[in-house]
Design a protein around this motif. Structure first.
Motif, PDB file in Angstrom:
ATOM      1  N   MET A  72      -0.827 -22.828  14.337  1.00  0.00           N
ATOM      2  CA  MET A  72      -1.092 -21.410  14.494  1.00  0.00           C
ATOM      3  C   MET A  72      -2.512 -21.129  14.037  1.00  0.00           C
ATOM      4  SD  MET A  72       1.490 -20.253  15.847  1.00  0.00           S
ATOM      5  CE  MET A  72       2.891 -21.187  16.326  1.00  0.00           C
ATOM      6  N   HIS A  73      -3.038 -20.063  14.514  1.00  0.00           N
ATOM      7  CA  HIS A  73      -4.433 -19.752  14.244  1.00  0.00           C
ATOM      8  C   HIS A  73      -4.546 -18.311  13.768  1.00  0.00           C
ATOM      9  CE1 HIS A  73      -8.739 -19.361  14.870  1.00  0.00           C
ATOM     10  NE2 HIS A  73      -8.783 -20.661  15.018  1.00  0.00           N
ATOM     11  N   ASN A  74      -5.414 -18.049  12.805  1.00  0.00           N
ATOM     12  CA  ASN A  74      -5.549 -16.681  12.285  1.00  0.00           C
ATOM     13  C   ASN A  74      -6.236 -15.739  13.263  1.00  0.00           C
ATOM     14  OD1 ASN A  74      -8.127 -17.693  12.062  1.00  0.00           O
ATOM     15  ND2 ASN A  74      -8.445 -17.015   9.973  1.00  0.00           N
ATOM     16  N   ARG A  75      -6.762 -16.270  14.351  1.00  0.00           N
ATOM     17  CA  ARG A  75      -7.349 -15.426  15.401  1.00  0.00           C
ATOM     18  C   ARG A  75      -6.564 -15.567  16.698  1.00  0.00           C
ATOM     19  NH1 ARG A  75     -13.102 -17.533  15.870  1.00  0.00           N
ATOM     20  NH2 ARG A  75     -12.058 -19.402  15.223  1.00  0.00           N
ATOM     21  N   MET A  76      -5.277 -15.746  16.552  1.00  0.00           N
ATOM     22  CA  MET A  76      -4.410 -15.954  17.701  1.00  0.00           C
ATOM     23  C   MET A  76      -4.378 -14.706  18.581  1.00  0.00           C
ATOM     24  SD  MET A  76      -0.643 -17.456  17.399  1.00  0.00           S
ATOM     25  CE  MET A  76       0.505 -17.332  18.713  1.00  0.00           C
ATOM     26  N   SER A  77      -4.349 -14.922  19.859  1.00  0.00           N
ATOM     27  CA  SER A  77      -4.301 -13.810  20.808  1.00  0.00           C
ATOM     28  C   SER A  77      -2.997 -13.040  20.685  1.00  0.00           C
ATOM     29  CB  SER A  77      -4.421 -14.338  22.236  1.00  0.00           C
ATOM     30  OG  SER A  77      -5.611 -15.046  22.385  1.00  0.00           O
ATOM     31  N   VAL A  78      -3.007 -11.837  21.189  1.00  0.00           N
ATOM     32  CA  VAL A  78      -1.806 -11.012  21.218  1.00  0.00           C
ATOM     33  C   VAL A  78      -0.838 -11.591  22.238  1.00  0.00           C
ATOM     34  CG1 VAL A  78      -0.918  -8.738  21.878  1.00  0.00           C
ATOM     35  CG2 VAL A  78      -3.010  -8.918  20.541  1.00  0.00           C
ATOM     36  N   ILE A  79       0.436 -11.641  21.885  1.00  0.00           N
ATOM     37  CA  ILE A  79       1.485 -12.008  22.833  1.00  0.00           C
ATOM     38  C   ILE A  79       2.301 -10.750  23.073  1.00  0.00           C
ATOM     39  CG2 ILE A  79       3.482 -13.461  23.285  1.00  0.00           C
ATOM     40  CD1 ILE A  79       2.373 -15.441  21.221  1.00  0.00           C
ATOM     41  N   LEU A  80       2.277 -10.275  24.293  1.00  0.00           N
ATOM     42  CA  LEU A  80       3.003  -9.052  24.626  1.00  0.00           C
ATOM     43  C   LEU A  80       4.413  -9.362  25.095  1.00  0.00           C
ATOM     44  CD1 LEU A  80       0.269  -7.198  26.690  1.00  0.00           C
ATOM     45  CD2 LEU A  80       0.974  -6.690  24.355  1.00  0.00           C
ATOM     46  N   GLN A  81       5.306  -8.443  24.821  1.00  0.00           N
ATOM     47  CA  GLN A  81       6.633  -8.513  25.427  1.00  0.00           C
ATOM     48  C   GLN A  81       6.438  -8.296  26.927  1.00  0.00           C
ATOM     49  OE1 GLN A  81       9.468  -9.203  23.996  1.00  0.00           O
ATOM     50  NE2 GLN A  81       8.894  -9.058  21.846  1.00  0.00           N
TER      51      GLN A  81
ATOM     52  N   SER B  10       9.667 -14.768  16.498  1.00  0.00           N
ATOM     53  CA  SER B  10       9.357 -16.166  16.207  1.00  0.00           C
ATOM     54  C   SER B  10      10.296 -17.126  16.929  1.00  0.00           C
ATOM     55  CB  SER B  10       9.383 -16.415  14.706  1.00  0.00           C
ATOM     56  OG  SER B  10      10.652 -16.126  14.185  1.00  0.00           O
ATOM     57  N   GLU B  11      11.533 -16.712  17.163  1.00  0.00           N
ATOM     58  CA  GLU B  11      12.467 -17.596  17.865  1.00  0.00           C
ATOM     59  C   GLU B  11      12.109 -17.786  19.339  1.00  0.00           C
ATOM     60  OE1 GLU B  11      14.101 -13.439  17.887  1.00  0.00           O
ATOM     61  OE2 GLU B  11      13.393 -14.749  16.305  1.00  0.00           O
ATOM     62  N   ALA B  12      11.216 -16.950  19.856  1.00  0.00           N
ATOM     63  CA  ALA B  12      10.793 -17.063  21.258  1.00  0.00           C
ATOM     64  C   ALA B  12       9.513 -17.883  21.425  1.00  0.00           C
ATOM     65  CB  ALA B  12      10.588 -15.672  21.852  1.00  0.00           C
ATOM     66  N   ILE B  13       8.933 -18.335  20.315  1.00  0.00           N
ATOM     67  CA  ILE B  13       7.669 -19.076  20.359  1.00  0.00           C
ATOM     68  C   ILE B  13       7.947 -20.552  20.101  1.00  0.00           C
ATOM     69  CG2 ILE B  13       5.425 -19.395  19.262  1.00  0.00           C
ATOM     70  CD1 ILE B  13       5.481 -16.456  18.514  1.00  0.00           C
ATOM     71  N   ARG B  14       7.310 -21.386  20.903  1.00  0.00           N
ATOM     72  CA  ARG B  14       7.380 -22.836  20.672  1.00  0.00           C
ATOM     73  C   ARG B  14       5.983 -23.327  20.346  1.00  0.00           C
ATOM     74  NH1 ARG B  14      10.948 -24.007  25.829  1.00  0.00           N
ATOM     75  NH2 ARG B  14      12.944 -23.343  24.991  1.00  0.00           N
ATOM     76  N   ALA B  15       5.895 -24.155  19.342  1.00  0.00           N
ATOM     77  CA  ALA B  15       4.607 -24.712  18.939  1.00  0.00           C
ATOM     78  C   ALA B  15       4.664 -26.226  19.071  1.00  0.00           C
ATOM     79  CB  ALA B  15       4.292 -24.327  17.504  1.00  0.00           C
ATOM     80  N   TYR B  16       3.556 -26.796  19.526  1.00  0.00           N
ATOM     81  CA  TYR B  16       3.455 -28.240  19.694  1.00  0.00           C
ATOM     82  C   TYR B  16       2.175 -28.726  19.033  1.00  0.00           C
ATOM     83  CZ  TYR B  16       6.838 -27.262  23.370  1.00  0.00           C
ATOM     84  OH  TYR B  16       7.937 -26.831  24.055  1.00  0.00           O
ATOM     85  N   ARG B  17       2.285 -29.781  18.275  1.00  0.00           N
ATOM     86  CA  ARG B  17       1.111 -30.388  17.661  1.00  0.00           C
ATOM     87  C   ARG B  17       0.317 -31.082  18.766  1.00  0.00           C
ATOM     88  NH1 ARG B  17      -0.380 -31.196  12.675  1.00  0.00           N
ATOM     89  NH2 ARG B  17       1.655 -30.644  11.880  1.00  0.00           N
ATOM     90  N   VAL B  18      -0.988 -30.870  18.781  1.00  0.00           N
ATOM     91  CA  VAL B  18      -1.857 -31.506  19.763  1.00  0.00           C
ATOM     92  C   VAL B  18      -2.962 -32.252  19.029  1.00  0.00           C
ATOM     93  CG1 VAL B  18      -1.398 -29.823  21.596  1.00  0.00           C
ATOM     94  CG2 VAL B  18      -3.310 -29.458  20.037  1.00  0.00           C
ATOM     95  N   SER B  19      -3.621 -33.139  19.734  1.00  0.00           N
ATOM     96  CA  SER B  19      -4.703 -33.916  19.159  1.00  0.00           C
ATOM     97  C   SER B  19      -5.848 -33.009  18.721  1.00  0.00           C
ATOM     98  CB  SER B  19      -5.216 -34.905  20.205  1.00  0.00           C
ATOM     99  OG  SER B  19      -6.446 -35.461  19.813  1.00  0.00           O
ATOM    100  N   SER B  20      -6.539 -33.407  17.672  1.00  0.00           N
ATOM    101  CA  SER B  20      -7.715 -32.639  17.242  1.00  0.00           C
ATOM    102  C   SER B  20      -8.842 -32.736  18.259  1.00  0.00           C
ATOM    103  CB  SER B  20      -8.194 -33.124  15.870  1.00  0.00           C
ATOM    104  OG  SER B  20      -8.533 -34.499  15.937  1.00  0.00           O
TER     105      SER B  20
END
Length: 57
Positions: free
Chosen positions: A1-10, A36-46
């Protein structure tokens, strides 16, 4: 996650966002946490987002 993450609208708020995008007071109510239950996060390469790395095809 990022502190400047874009808005996710319904999905039901997307049209209103696009129609009123210049009226701050009417769209500020659309800026609420996405479930939060609607968001999926995946680790990606740096390497992702690293301008020094190039993709060659």
């Amino acid at each position: 996650m990022h502190n400047r993450m874009s808005v996710i609208l319904q999905p039901e708020s997307e049209e209103e966002w696009l129609e009123k995008n210049s009226d701050k007071d009417s769209i500020i109510v659309l800026l609420k946490p996405y479930p939060s239950e609607a968001i999926r996060a995946y680790r990606v390469s740096s390497d992702i987002g690293n301008v020094r790395k190039t993709i060659r095809s």
